[in-house]
Design a protein around this motif. Structure first.
Motif, mmCIF file in Angstrom:
data_model
loop_
_atom_site.group_PDB
_atom_site.id
_atom_site.type_symbol
_atom_site.label_atom_id
_atom_site.label_comp_id
_atom_site.label_asym_id
_atom_site.label_seq_id
_atom_site.Cartn_x
_atom_site.Cartn_y
_atom_site.Cartn_z
ATOM 1 N N ASP A 111 0.835 -1.206 0.000
ATOM 2 C CA ASP A 111 0.000 0.000 0.000
ATOM 3 C C ASP A 111 0.872 1.259 0.000
ATOM 4 O OD1 ASP A 111 -2.301 -1.507 0.001
ATOM 5 O OD2 ASP A 111 -2.575 -1.408 2.186
ATOM 6 N N ILE A 112 1.904 1.260 0.849
ATOM 7 C CA ILE A 112 2.780 2.435 0.941
ATOM 8 C C ILE A 112 3.599 2.591 -0.333
ATOM 9 C CG2 ILE A 112 4.799 3.392 2.151
ATOM 10 C CD1 ILE A 112 3.598 2.212 4.738
ATOM 11 N N ALA A 113 4.088 1.475 -0.881
ATOM 12 C CA ALA A 113 4.842 1.526 -2.140
ATOM 13 C C ALA A 113 3.978 2.088 -3.260
ATOM 14 C CB ALA A 113 5.357 0.135 -2.506
ATOM 15 N N PRO A 122 0.762 4.345 13.050
ATOM 16 C CA PRO A 122 1.085 3.116 13.791
ATOM 17 C C PRO A 122 2.561 2.759 13.644
ATOM 18 C CG PRO A 122 -0.913 2.833 12.492
ATOM 19 C CD PRO A 122 -0.322 4.151 12.080
ATOM 20 N N ARG A 123 3.074 2.097 14.663
ATOM 21 C CA ARG A 123 4.505 1.774 14.689
ATOM 22 C C ARG A 123 4.926 0.982 13.453
ATOM 23 N NH1 ARG A 123 9.042 3.890 16.668
ATOM 24 N NH2 ARG A 123 10.698 2.386 16.258
ATOM 25 N N SER A 124 4.092 0.041 13.032
ATOM 26 C CA SER A 124 4.441 -0.786 11.871
ATOM 27 C C SER A 124 4.589 0.070 10.615
ATOM 28 C CB SER A 124 3.373 -1.865 11.648
ATOM 29 O OG SER A 124 2.103 -1.271 11.403
ATOM 30 N N VAL A 125 3.723 1.084 10.472
ATOM 31 C CA VAL A 125 3.794 1.972 9.311
ATOM 32 C C VAL A 125 5.025 2.869 9.408
ATOM 33 C CG1 VAL A 125 2.619 3.811 8.043
ATOM 34 C CG2 VAL A 125 1.298 1.924 9.010
ATOM 35 N N GLN A 148 4.476 14.608 3.424
ATOM 36 C CA GLN A 148 3.019 14.731 3.403
ATOM 37 C C GLN A 148 2.334 13.922 4.502
ATOM 38 O OE1 GLN A 148 2.226 13.436 -0.602
ATOM 39 N NE2 GLN A 148 2.489 15.473 -1.492
ATOM 40 N N ARG A 149 3.096 13.056 5.175
ATOM 41 C CA ARG A 149 2.520 12.219 6.230
ATOM 42 C C ARG A 149 2.957 12.731 7.606
ATOM 43 N NH1 ARG A 149 0.828 7.145 4.509
ATOM 44 N NH2 ARG A 149 -0.305 7.234 6.486
ATOM 45 N N ILE A 172 9.840 9.551 -2.621
ATOM 46 C CA ILE A 172 9.830 9.089 -1.226
ATOM 47 C C ILE A 172 9.899 10.274 -0.275
ATOM 48 C CG2 ILE A 172 11.107 7.798 0.534
ATOM 49 C CD1 ILE A 172 12.019 5.903 -1.757
ATOM 50 N N ARG A 173 10.822 11.210 -0.525
ATOM 51 C CA ARG A 173 10.982 12.373 0.352
ATOM 52 C C ARG A 173 9.692 13.195 0.416
ATOM 53 N NH1 ARG A 173 15.421 10.651 2.994
ATOM 54 N NH2 ARG A 173 17.294 10.636 1.721
ATOM 55 N N LYS A 174 9.067 13.386 -0.735
ATOM 56 C CA LYS A 174 7.825 14.166 -0.781
ATOM 57 C C LYS A 174 6.700 13.439 -0.045
ATOM 58 C CE LYS A 174 4.678 16.523 -3.995
ATOM 59 N NZ LYS A 174 4.406 16.840 -5.432
ATOM 60 N N TYR A 175 6.602 12.136 -0.252
ATOM 61 C CA TYR A 175 5.570 11.337 0.406
ATOM 62 C C TYR A 175 5.705 11.437 1.925
ATOM 63 C CZ TYR A 175 3.154 7.176 2.145
ATOM 64 O OH TYR A 175 2.351 6.316 2.854
#
Length: 222
Positions: free
Chosen positions: A52-54, A169-172, A162-163, A156-159
């Motif tokens: 999902d994150i990828a 959550p720790r896993s994320v 934005q978060r 990746i840096r931009k993503y």
């Protein structure tokens, strides 16, 4: 990749080079569909959360101008920071450009211009470059994955910006930290790719297409 090729070999006489290309293409398809990730030459399966994150990172947009600006900073900041060119006892200032982007002040004198993968192919024809290199040195960067690696790192840096990472959550958080480490590897690879792209570039100087066969990236620019 090499381990998979060995496992896929069903005959001692198999063409390993051809098999390696087929396996690499298959891995590329899996990576593009976010089923697996890659760190250098090592591939690994992604969990649903990682997929999902990828996917979200892949869908993050980075404009071409930002990537070209990063190339500017890498070339004229880290690789070739010379402010003036010395010939004998005299120093000569020169304008710096990457594609259509000027770096620093423009004097209208000599010009050193780099052309990247983002430049239109019509601008890279031999006749056009010979004509446009009057009073200039134009470096058409060789085809290496510097652009793709910079784009991946910047996505990746931009993503991440934005978060609100501390609230996730720790896993994320762990997955995002892994992605940040991957961004660093992309950036390091892009620096090496740019070095190779300059070393293998096509050079046009004052109306001539020059063949500069030996030397490092910096010595070829000089």
């Amino acid at each position: 990749l090499d381990n998979i090729v060995i496992l896929m070999a069903d005959d001692i006489r198999v063409d390993k080079i051809s098999l390696k290309e087929k396996v690499k293409a298959s891995l590329g398809r899996l990576e593009s569909q976010n089923y697996i990730g890659r760190t250098g030459d090592t591939y690994n399966f992604l969990t649903d959360e990682e997929q999902d994150i990828a996917r979200e990172i892949k869908n993050t947009t980075v404009d071409t101008a930002s990537i070209v600006d990063r190339i500017c900073k890498t070339i004229f900041g880290a690789r070739y920071s010379t402010k003036k060119y010395r010939n004998g006892k005299y120093d000569f200032s020169f304008d710096k450009m990457v594609d259509s982007v000027a770096v620093g002040n423009v004097t209208g004198g000599m010009k050193l211009k780099f052309m990247t993968a983002a430049a239109d192919e019509s601008e890279k024809s031999d006749l056009r470059l010979i004509a446009e290199s009057k009073g200039s040195a134009i470096v058409v960067l060789a085809d290496t994955p510097y652009y793709e690696n910079l784009e991946s790192s910047m996505k990746i840096r931009k993503y991440v910006l934005q978060r609100n990472v501390p609230q996730l959550p720790r896993s994320v958080q762990d997955i995002i930290h892994q992605q940040q480490e991957e961004a660093g590897r992309y950036e390091e690879a892009a620096r090496k790719n740019l070095e190779d792209a300059i070393a293998g570039a096509s050079f046009y100087v004052d109306g001539e297409h020059l063949q500069i066969r030996a030397g490092s990236a910096v010595s070829k620019i000089e």
